[in-house]
Design a protein around this motif. Structure first.
Motif, PDB file in Angstrom:
ATOM      1  N   LYS A  58       0.897  -1.314   0.019  1.00 54.03           N
ATOM      2  CA  LYS A  58       0.018   0.027   0.138  1.00 54.03           C
ATOM      3  C   LYS A  58       0.902   1.309  -0.068  1.00 54.03           C
ATOM      4  O   LYS A  58       0.334   2.083  -0.594  1.00 54.03           O
ATOM      5  CB  LYS A  58      -1.178  -0.038   1.100  1.00 54.03           C
ATOM      6  N   ARG A  59       2.182   1.147   0.635  1.00 50.73           N
ATOM      7  CA  ARG A  59       3.051   2.286   0.509  1.00 50.73           C
ATOM      8  C   ARG A  59       3.960   2.615  -0.722  1.00 50.73           C
ATOM      9  O   ARG A  59       4.754   3.192  -0.711  1.00 50.73           O
ATOM     10  CB  ARG A  59       3.899   2.501   1.930  1.00 50.73           C
ATOM     11  N   HIS A  60       3.740   1.467  -1.454  1.00 51.65           N
ATOM     12  CA  HIS A  60       4.577   1.398  -2.741  1.00 51.65           C
ATOM     13  C   HIS A  60       5.809   1.029  -2.674  1.00 51.65           C
ATOM     14  O   HIS A  60       6.498   1.554  -3.360  1.00 51.65           O
ATOM     15  CB  HIS A  60       4.054   2.734  -3.514  1.00 51.65           C
ATOM     16  N   GLN A  61       6.249   0.408  -1.600  1.00 49.89           N
ATOM     17  CA  GLN A  61       7.532  -0.121  -1.250  1.00 49.89           C
ATOM     18  C   GLN A  61       8.019  -1.301  -2.067  1.00 49.89           C
ATOM     19  O   GLN A  61       9.093  -1.231  -2.233  1.00 49.89           O
ATOM     20  CB  GLN A  61       7.843  -0.384   0.211  1.00 49.89           C
ATOM     21  N   ILE A  62       7.002  -2.097  -2.386  1.00 52.36           N
ATOM     22  CA  ILE A  62       7.003  -3.241  -3.299  1.00 52.36           C
ATOM     23  C   ILE A  62       5.746  -3.106  -4.090  1.00 52.36           C
ATOM     24  O   ILE A  62       4.673  -2.898  -3.679  1.00 52.36           O
ATOM     25  CB  ILE A  62       7.203  -4.679  -2.361  1.00 52.36           C
ATOM     26  N   PRO A  63       5.991  -3.927  -5.507  1.00 59.72           N
ATOM     27  CA  PRO A  63       4.822  -4.068  -6.279  1.00 59.72           C
ATOM     28  C   PRO A  63       4.076  -5.325  -5.731  1.00 59.72           C
ATOM     29  O   PRO A  63       4.687  -6.264  -5.097  1.00 59.72           O
ATOM     30  CB  PRO A  63       5.509  -4.264  -7.703  1.00 59.72           C
ATOM     31  N   GLU A  64       2.859  -5.266  -6.065  1.00 59.30           N
ATOM     32  CA  GLU A  64       1.871  -6.582  -6.031  1.00 59.30           C
ATOM     33  C   GLU A  64       2.068  -7.593  -6.777  1.00 59.30           C
ATOM     34  O   GLU A  64       1.181  -7.868  -7.474  1.00 59.30           O
ATOM     35  CB  GLU A  64       0.554  -6.035  -5.768  1.00 59.30           C
ATOM     36  N   ILE A  69       6.534  -9.982  -3.434  1.00 60.56           N
ATOM     37  CA  ILE A  69       5.984 -10.401  -2.184  1.00 60.56           C
ATOM     38  C   ILE A  69       6.980 -11.498  -1.644  1.00 60.56           C
ATOM     39  O   ILE A  69       7.418 -11.494  -0.291  1.00 60.56           O
ATOM     40  CB  ILE A  69       4.539 -10.801  -2.248  1.00 60.56           C
ATOM     41  N   THR A  70       7.145 -12.657  -2.413  1.00 64.94           N
ATOM     42  CA  THR A  70       7.879 -13.638  -1.884  1.00 64.94           C
ATOM     43  C   THR A  70       9.412 -13.148  -1.343  1.00 64.94           C
ATOM     44  O   THR A  70       9.873 -13.535  -0.344  1.00 64.94           O
ATOM     45  CB  THR A  70       8.218 -14.908  -3.112  1.00 64.94           C
ATOM     46  N   GLU A  71      10.006 -12.295  -2.098  1.00 60.53           N
ATOM     47  CA  GLU A  71      11.445 -11.949  -1.683  1.00 60.53           C
ATOM     48  C   GLU A  71      11.344 -11.089  -0.481  1.00 60.53           C
ATOM     49  O   GLU A  71      12.266 -11.195   0.551  1.00 60.53           O
ATOM     50  CB  GLU A  71      12.106 -11.150  -2.895  1.00 60.53           C
ATOM     51  N   TRP A  72      10.161 -10.353  -0.499  1.00 58.14           N
ATOM     52  CA  TRP A  72      10.104  -9.462   0.789  1.00 58.14           C
ATOM     53  C   TRP A  72       9.869 -10.440   1.959  1.00 58.14           C
ATOM     54  O   TRP A  72      10.289  -9.953   3.024  1.00 58.14           O
ATOM     55  CB  TRP A  72       8.879  -8.520   0.662  1.00 58.14           C
ATOM     56  N   ILE A  73       9.017 -11.480   1.877  1.00 61.17           N
ATOM     57  CA  ILE A  73       8.664 -12.156   3.013  1.00 61.17           C
ATOM     58  C   ILE A  73      10.125 -12.947   3.286  1.00 61.17           C
ATOM     59  O   ILE A  73      10.582 -13.117   4.508  1.00 61.17           O
ATOM     60  CB  ILE A  73       7.808 -13.220   2.807  1.00 61.17           C
ATOM     61  N   SER A 109      -0.113 -16.519   1.820  1.00 60.83           N
ATOM     62  CA  SER A 109      -0.452 -17.731   1.327  1.00 60.83           C
ATOM     63  C   SER A 109      -0.220 -18.090   0.035  1.00 60.83           C
ATOM     64  O   SER A 109       0.256 -19.367  -0.330  1.00 60.83           O
ATOM     65  CB  SER A 109      -2.032 -18.064   1.804  1.00 60.83           C
ATOM     66  N   GLN A 110      -0.432 -17.098  -1.045  1.00 62.66           N
ATOM     67  CA  GLN A 110      -0.119 -17.450  -2.269  1.00 62.66           C
ATOM     68  C   GLN A 110       1.490 -17.546  -2.604  1.00 62.66           C
ATOM     69  O   GLN A 110       1.905 -18.432  -3.455  1.00 62.66           O
ATOM     70  CB  GLN A 110      -0.700 -16.471  -3.194  1.00 62.66           C
ATOM     71  N   ALA A 111       2.301 -16.785  -1.862  1.00 59.36           N
ATOM     72  CA  ALA A 111       3.724 -16.840  -1.847  1.00 59.36           C
ATOM     73  C   ALA A 111       4.156 -18.135  -1.483  1.00 59.36           C
ATOM     74  O   ALA A 111       4.828 -18.903  -2.382  1.00 59.36           O
ATOM     75  CB  ALA A 111       4.509 -15.722  -1.149  1.00 59.36           C
ATOM     76  N   ILE A 112       3.686 -18.764  -0.500  1.00 62.47           N
ATOM     77  CA  ILE A 112       4.095 -20.031   0.073  1.00 62.47           C
ATOM     78  C   ILE A 112       3.497 -21.162  -0.743  1.00 62.47           C
ATOM     79  O   ILE A 112       4.289 -22.086  -1.318  1.00 62.47           O
ATOM     80  CB  ILE A 112       3.459 -20.435   1.543  1.00 62.47           C
ATOM     81  N   ALA A 113       2.328 -20.974  -1.566  1.00 61.74           N
ATOM     82  CA  ALA A 113       1.795 -21.985  -2.189  1.00 61.74           C
ATOM     83  C   ALA A 113       2.687 -22.001  -3.613  1.00 61.74           C
ATOM     84  O   ALA A 113       3.100 -23.037  -4.050  1.00 61.74           O
ATOM     85  CB  ALA A 113       0.544 -21.700  -2.794  1.00 61.74           C
TER      86      ALA A 113
END
Length: 140
Positions: A58-64, A69-73, A109-113
């Motif tokens: 939401k803060r535009h720090q990473i794209p959706e 998302i996977t790299e961020w987590i 959950s989608q990143a893990i999947a």
């Protein structure tokens, strides 16, 4: 048949031959979508234990996107993320369907999947993802 939205997650351009092999399923959902009860015999991974990327998106720090998302987590909780992926894959290897669930069913959950699906397919496991309630997060 109920009106629950479902989608499958495929890698773009990928074809996956399932002929003669029973496919194991990774169900992905979020608790806010009031998912159906867990089917008997399914394993469960609670992705809410991972950091939530929603604020960073939401803060535009990473794209959706799933890769971002996977790299961020993984940067924040690499061992916990990999442990969840390994848990899913170990169960798939034994022919057990899995549910991976977080709050909204769209990011963690989608990143893990996706990571588990990739690892499972690398091992020759016939698997796919079924997303319940949330729209699929786009690939990069």
């Amino acid at each position: 048949k109920d009106a629950t939205k479902t989608a499958t997650m495929e890698t773009p351009g990928e074809t996956h031959d399932q002929a003669g092999t029973e496919e194991v399923i990774i169900e992905v959902t979020g608790e806010k979508h009031a998912p159906p009860p867990l089917q008997p015999g399914y394993g469960f991974v609670n992705a809410q234990e991972l950091p939530n990327p929603h604020g960073a998106i939401k803060r535009h720090q990473i794209p959706e996107t799933l890769t971002s998302i996977t790299e961020w987590i993984r940067r924040r909780e690499p061992e916990k993320f990999q442990c969840m992926v390994d848990t899913v894959v170990a169960n798939l290897r034994n022919g057990k369907h899995m549910r991976v669930q977080c709050k909204g069913g769209r990011h963690r959950s989608q990143a893990i999947a996706r990571a588990a699906l990739s690892q499972a397919r690398d091992e020759g496991i016939a698997a796919n993802v079924c997303i319940i309630g949330a729209p699929p997060t786009p690939f990069d």
